[in-house]
Scaffold this motif. Sequence first.
Motif, PDB file in Angstrom:
ATOM      1  N   LEU A 148       8.742 -26.579  22.391  1.00  0.00           N
ATOM      2  CA  LEU A 148      10.077 -27.458  22.539  1.00  0.00           C
ATOM      3  C   LEU A 148       9.548 -28.606  22.842  1.00  0.00           C
ATOM      4  O   LEU A 148      10.035 -29.861  22.675  1.00  0.00           O
ATOM      5  CB  LEU A 148      11.213 -26.898  22.874  1.00  0.00           C
ATOM      6  N   ALA A 149       8.998 -28.596  24.200  1.00  0.00           N
ATOM      7  CA  ALA A 149       9.142 -30.008  24.913  1.00  0.00           C
ATOM      8  C   ALA A 149       8.245 -31.220  24.319  1.00  0.00           C
ATOM      9  O   ALA A 149       8.720 -32.155  24.182  1.00  0.00           O
ATOM     10  CB  ALA A 149       8.286 -29.674  26.054  1.00  0.00           C
ATOM     11  N   PRO A 150       7.247 -30.772  23.477  1.00  0.00           N
ATOM     12  CA  PRO A 150       6.542 -31.882  22.712  1.00  0.00           C
ATOM     13  C   PRO A 150       7.434 -32.637  21.750  1.00  0.00           C
ATOM     14  O   PRO A 150       7.565 -33.641  21.343  1.00  0.00           O
ATOM     15  CB  PRO A 150       5.333 -31.116  21.841  1.00  0.00           C
ATOM     16  N   LEU A 151       8.174 -31.687  20.963  1.00  0.00           N
ATOM     17  CA  LEU A 151       9.137 -32.044  19.904  1.00  0.00           C
ATOM     18  C   LEU A 151      10.233 -32.902  20.632  1.00  0.00           C
ATOM     19  O   LEU A 151      10.655 -34.098  20.304  1.00  0.00           O
ATOM     20  CB  LEU A 151       9.863 -30.996  19.356  1.00  0.00           C
ATOM     21  N   LEU A 152      10.592 -32.611  22.044  1.00  0.00           N
ATOM     22  CA  LEU A 152      11.730 -33.635  22.616  1.00  0.00           C
ATOM     23  C   LEU A 152      11.336 -34.802  23.060  1.00  0.00           C
ATOM     24  O   LEU A 152      11.908 -35.901  22.821  1.00  0.00           O
ATOM     25  CB  LEU A 152      12.476 -32.857  23.907  1.00  0.00           C
ATOM     26  N   ILE A 153       9.911 -34.705  23.390  1.00  0.00           N
ATOM     27  CA  ILE A 153       9.180 -36.064  24.094  1.00  0.00           C
ATOM     28  C   ILE A 153       9.089 -36.845  22.660  1.00  0.00           C
ATOM     29  O   ILE A 153       9.203 -38.146  22.872  1.00  0.00           O
ATOM     30  CB  ILE A 153       7.792 -35.785  24.523  1.00  0.00           C
ATOM     31  N   ALA A 154       8.519 -36.577  21.612  1.00  0.00           N
ATOM     32  CA  ALA A 154       8.505 -37.243  20.664  1.00  0.00           C
ATOM     33  C   ALA A 154       9.600 -38.102  20.061  1.00  0.00           C
ATOM     34  O   ALA A 154       9.739 -39.296  19.835  1.00  0.00           O
ATOM     35  CB  ALA A 154       7.778 -36.524  19.291  1.00  0.00           C
ATOM     36  N   GLY A 155      10.865 -37.180  19.967  1.00  0.00           N
ATOM     37  CA  GLY A 155      12.121 -37.755  19.804  1.00  0.00           C
ATOM     38  C   GLY A 155      12.121 -38.440  18.258  1.00  0.00           C
ATOM     39  O   GLY A 155      13.398 -39.127  18.117  1.00  0.00           O
ATOM     40  N   SER A 156      11.313 -38.397  17.465  1.00  0.00           N
ATOM     41  CA  SER A 156      11.299 -38.945  16.014  1.00  0.00           C
ATOM     42  C   SER A 156      12.214 -38.173  15.132  1.00  0.00           C
ATOM     43  O   SER A 156      12.720 -38.783  14.359  1.00  0.00           O
ATOM     44  CB  SER A 156      10.022 -39.431  15.621  1.00  0.00           C
ATOM     45  N   GLY A 157      12.171 -37.013  15.421  1.00  0.00           N
ATOM     46  CA  GLY A 157      12.919 -36.125  14.551  1.00  0.00           C
ATOM     47  C   GLY A 157      11.974 -35.657  13.403  1.00  0.00           C
ATOM     48  O   GLY A 157      10.910 -36.255  12.870  1.00  0.00           O
ATOM     49  N   GLY A 158      12.404 -34.201  12.958  1.00  0.00           N
ATOM     50  CA  GLY A 158      11.680 -33.824  11.900  1.00  0.00           C
ATOM     51  C   GLY A 158      11.635 -32.315  11.966  1.00  0.00           C
ATOM     52  O   GLY A 158      12.579 -31.613  12.668  1.00  0.00           O
ATOM     53  N   PRO A 159      10.694 -31.659  11.244  1.00  0.00           N
ATOM     54  CA  PRO A 159      10.846 -29.919  11.339  1.00  0.00           C
ATOM     55  C   PRO A 159      10.348 -29.592  12.987  1.00  0.00           C
ATOM     56  O   PRO A 159       9.756 -30.235  13.552  1.00  0.00           O
ATOM     57  CB  PRO A 159       9.850 -29.712  10.570  1.00  0.00           C
ATOM     58  N   PHE A 197      12.150 -19.737  16.383  1.00  0.00           N
ATOM     59  CA  PHE A 197      13.379 -20.805  15.844  1.00  0.00           C
ATOM     60  C   PHE A 197      12.379 -21.592  15.036  1.00  0.00           C
ATOM     61  O   PHE A 197      11.365 -22.220  15.300  1.00  0.00           O
ATOM     62  CB  PHE A 197      14.021 -21.473  17.009  1.00  0.00           C
ATOM     63  N   GLU A 198      13.288 -21.946  13.863  1.00  0.00           N
ATOM     64  CA  GLU A 198      12.720 -22.832  12.970  1.00  0.00           C
ATOM     65  C   GLU A 198      13.819 -23.716  12.307  1.00  0.00           C
ATOM     66  O   GLU A 198      14.840 -23.134  11.943  1.00  0.00           O
ATOM     67  CB  GLU A 198      12.184 -22.005  11.812  1.00  0.00           C
ATOM     68  N   GLY A 199      13.668 -25.202  12.262  1.00  0.00           N
ATOM     69  CA  GLY A 199      14.635 -25.806  11.494  1.00  0.00           C
ATOM     70  C   GLY A 199      14.292 -27.335  11.722  1.00  0.00           C
ATOM     71  O   GLY A 199      13.118 -27.698  11.616  1.00  0.00           O
ATOM     72  N   THR A 200      15.144 -28.380  12.141  1.00  0.00           N
ATOM     73  CA  THR A 200      15.061 -29.752  12.487  1.00  0.00           C
ATOM     74  C   THR A 200      15.588 -30.045  13.728  1.00  0.00           C
ATOM     75  O   THR A 200      16.468 -29.533  14.351  1.00  0.00           O
ATOM     76  CB  THR A 200      15.695 -30.349  11.156  1.00  0.00           C
ATOM     77  N   LEU A 201      14.833 -31.273  14.236  1.00  0.00           N
ATOM     78  CA  LEU A 201      15.306 -31.672  15.523  1.00  0.00           C
ATOM     79  C   LEU A 201      15.319 -33.011  15.559  1.00  0.00           C
ATOM     80  O   LEU A 201      14.439 -33.787  15.031  1.00  0.00           O
ATOM     81  CB  LEU A 201      14.253 -31.121  16.468  1.00  0.00           C
ATOM     82  N   ARG A 202      16.405 -33.632  15.945  1.00  0.00           N
ATOM     83  CA  ARG A 202      16.509 -35.186  16.047  1.00  0.00           C
ATOM     84  C   ARG A 202      17.400 -35.486  17.217  1.00  0.00           C
ATOM     85  O   ARG A 202      18.345 -35.256  17.340  1.00  0.00           O
ATOM     86  CB  ARG A 202      17.066 -35.922  14.618  1.00  0.00           C
ATOM     87  N   SER A 203      16.791 -36.358  17.985  1.00  0.00           N
ATOM     88  CA  SER A 203      17.419 -37.223  18.943  1.00  0.00           C
ATOM     89  C   SER A 203      18.093 -36.113  20.200  1.00  0.00           C
ATOM     90  O   SER A 203      19.102 -36.440  20.590  1.00  0.00           O
ATOM     91  CB  SER A 203      18.628 -38.153  18.531  1.00  0.00           C
ATOM     92  N   GLY A 204      17.140 -35.241  20.369  1.00  0.00           N
ATOM     93  CA  GLY A 204      17.668 -34.063  21.304  1.00  0.00           C
ATOM     94  C   GLY A 204      18.550 -33.309  20.813  1.00  0.00           C
ATOM     95  O   GLY A 204      18.973 -32.359  21.607  1.00  0.00           O
ATOM     96  N   ALA A 205      18.771 -33.212  19.456  1.00  0.00           N
ATOM     97  CA  ALA A 205      19.745 -32.116  18.982  1.00  0.00           C
ATOM     98  C   ALA A 205      19.156 -31.695  17.685  1.00  0.00           C
ATOM     99  O   ALA A 205      18.475 -32.201  17.022  1.00  0.00           O
ATOM    100  CB  ALA A 205      21.145 -32.575  18.724  1.00  0.00           C
ATOM    101  N   GLY A 206      19.346 -30.323  17.296  1.00  0.00           N
ATOM    102  CA  GLY A 206      19.007 -29.748  15.948  1.00  0.00           C
ATOM    103  C   GLY A 206      19.598 -28.339  15.775  1.00  0.00           C
ATOM    104  O   GLY A 206      20.514 -28.068  16.365  1.00  0.00           O
TER     105      GLY A 206
END
Length: 701
Positions: A401-412, A426-435
Amino acid sequence: MSLSIVEVTSKISLVMAVAAVAAGLMRWRASAASRHLVWTLAVAAVLVLPIGSLSLPSWKVPIRGAAAIDVVDHQPVTSPVAAAGDPVREADARGSASTAGAMRTSWVALFLVAYAAGVGLLLFRLVVAQREVRWLGSRATDISDQGWITLLGGCSARAGVRRPVRLVRSREHAMPMACGVRRPMIVMPMVAEMWDDDRRRAVLLHELAHVARFDCLTQVLAELAVALYWPHPGVWWMTRRLRVERELACDDRVLSSGAQPREYAAHLLELAYSLGGYRAPALAVSMARPRQLEGRMLAMLDATRNRATPTPGHRLLALAIAGVVVVPIAAATIVAAPVAPADQAVTAPAGGQNGPAAPTLGPGTWQLRRSTDGRTVQLTVSESENSFHSTTLPVERLDGLAPLLIAGSGGPARFSLKRDAGTFDFEGTLRSGAGGGTVTFAPSATFPVELARRGFARPTHVQQLALAWGDVGLAFIDEVATEKYARPDLQQLVSAAQHGVGLSYVKELAELGYRLGTVDALIRLRDHGVSPRSIRDLKAQGLDGLTAEDLVRARDHGVSAEYVGGLRALGYAGLSLDALVGARDHGISLDYVRDLRQLGYQLSLADLTRARDHGVSVEYIKDLAQLGYEHLSLNDLVRLRDHGVSSNWLREVESRSAERLSIDELVSLRDHGVKSLAPGPQLHSWDLRSKLGAWLARLLN
């Protein structure tokens, strides 16, 4: 036609499940009154279901392996083991079947005796409750004060109540309540005489809402359903939901009639703290149950909440839908479907004796939101509409999860949560710290083996899911052993996980010096909302060395760190837990103390308790000040309150008096039963002092 236990249980369970799904779908959009209507129809349905099953034309529902336990006939089944043509084996088979039939009959008879005893006991409780209501009405006195009668009439018009309602005053220390189906009655406690008009109006509106909604009738139906189906836990849960939605619906009616949410919530809170210890009769509906207080307060302060009342058309539509659902269920008859012969049985899958374990959760849904500091996330996992779990976790506990939150651009987004009992993917989408997205659970194949090595029973898939989510694993077991806790069993481990007692909870309590000896004690502490943070906060406010029972007591009575700190800031430092609990129980809030300070009253804790007990509210002091009675001592305020000198009465007296009356004169008037002053010339204080006895009769209404 006879009904079986399995058949009746299946039918009422299906009705309750349909109602639960309907209420769950209405949870966020529909009003509490609409959800209460759903549960009321469900209660009525389970009551008429046996009658419908016996009277309606039946249609058969084949179920493989169904074994209905008939409550009328019990025929022994011949064992298929006996070989045709072998007299000895046939005789043995008949004997075995006869013995099995006798044992089955004895168990059914025992169950029926226990069932009948439970029904009789609960029906007897209803009779006792009815007698309690009658006894309460016989001991109560009718309220004839014109102020009350006028207020009752106005509130009845606002609540839409057209039938006569008896308003009485109870001699007992009672919570305001409504009772009676045909002849409704509202019971007020003696202390209600010291309430201001706003509180009286709020209480009357709430109790009249019960009358308008015929809540006493639905309460009787719910109690009958519990008596008839008491072994079924779903019936108890259904009646509890009925009570919860009933109170929320009445609150919505009060707020829809124009009451201010914060003021109404304050009235409710004070009534719950001051009168919440009184046990109301089972057939009466009281205003404030402390257990329901938190949910009702949150609902009152939610400005977006739907507070609509179902129209007659909507009620008829709901009744029609209920009939469409219930009639087929009542007419259904469960029959056993033929079982395939042994040579046609399906071969078990490879991978072990029972085959590979299927995921218990798959797929559920998840929602995630990052905290403002970025170090933790709030993670919510939902298994169904009405079943969800929420927890706060450090970001590093969720792999990937940490790399996805650091990227912050959103996506899968794909990440996992690994626990001893299994892994959540967990599988889904994440954007701006929420998903959000879907989640599956894969139970660990080695975890049951490790549990067995430690002497625990093998968990089911559901138990393993609970242990994984609650972070109750091997480290938890080792930790409680290290801290000298009594050895728990598997069910206690599952209960700990379900109640939020995880590894971190045990460790943090141990660091704070709390080693409670049993897992059940930990669960109890957790259930009462005692967290390590709350313990630290209380210590910071000077409440150190509290026992586990003290912590529970403080939590139950609302003695929080904020409350203790607020009192310290106001000059009440060094108070013991007993003193703080006493202050909370007497309704001494921080706002009450601050408001009194602004009015010039800097009272001791004992004087605050005395003022609260005698109904000396901030509003009462302000009303007296507006009438010219400023800077009164606490003794004078208590004396006026005790003698029933209300602001409305005082306003009328002042309008007829040429001079301002003294405290003694006001008390004398009230003690002689003067309710109001008749029209006439203005009065002078010397008249009151010298000729009080001569003209008191002319002043009476």
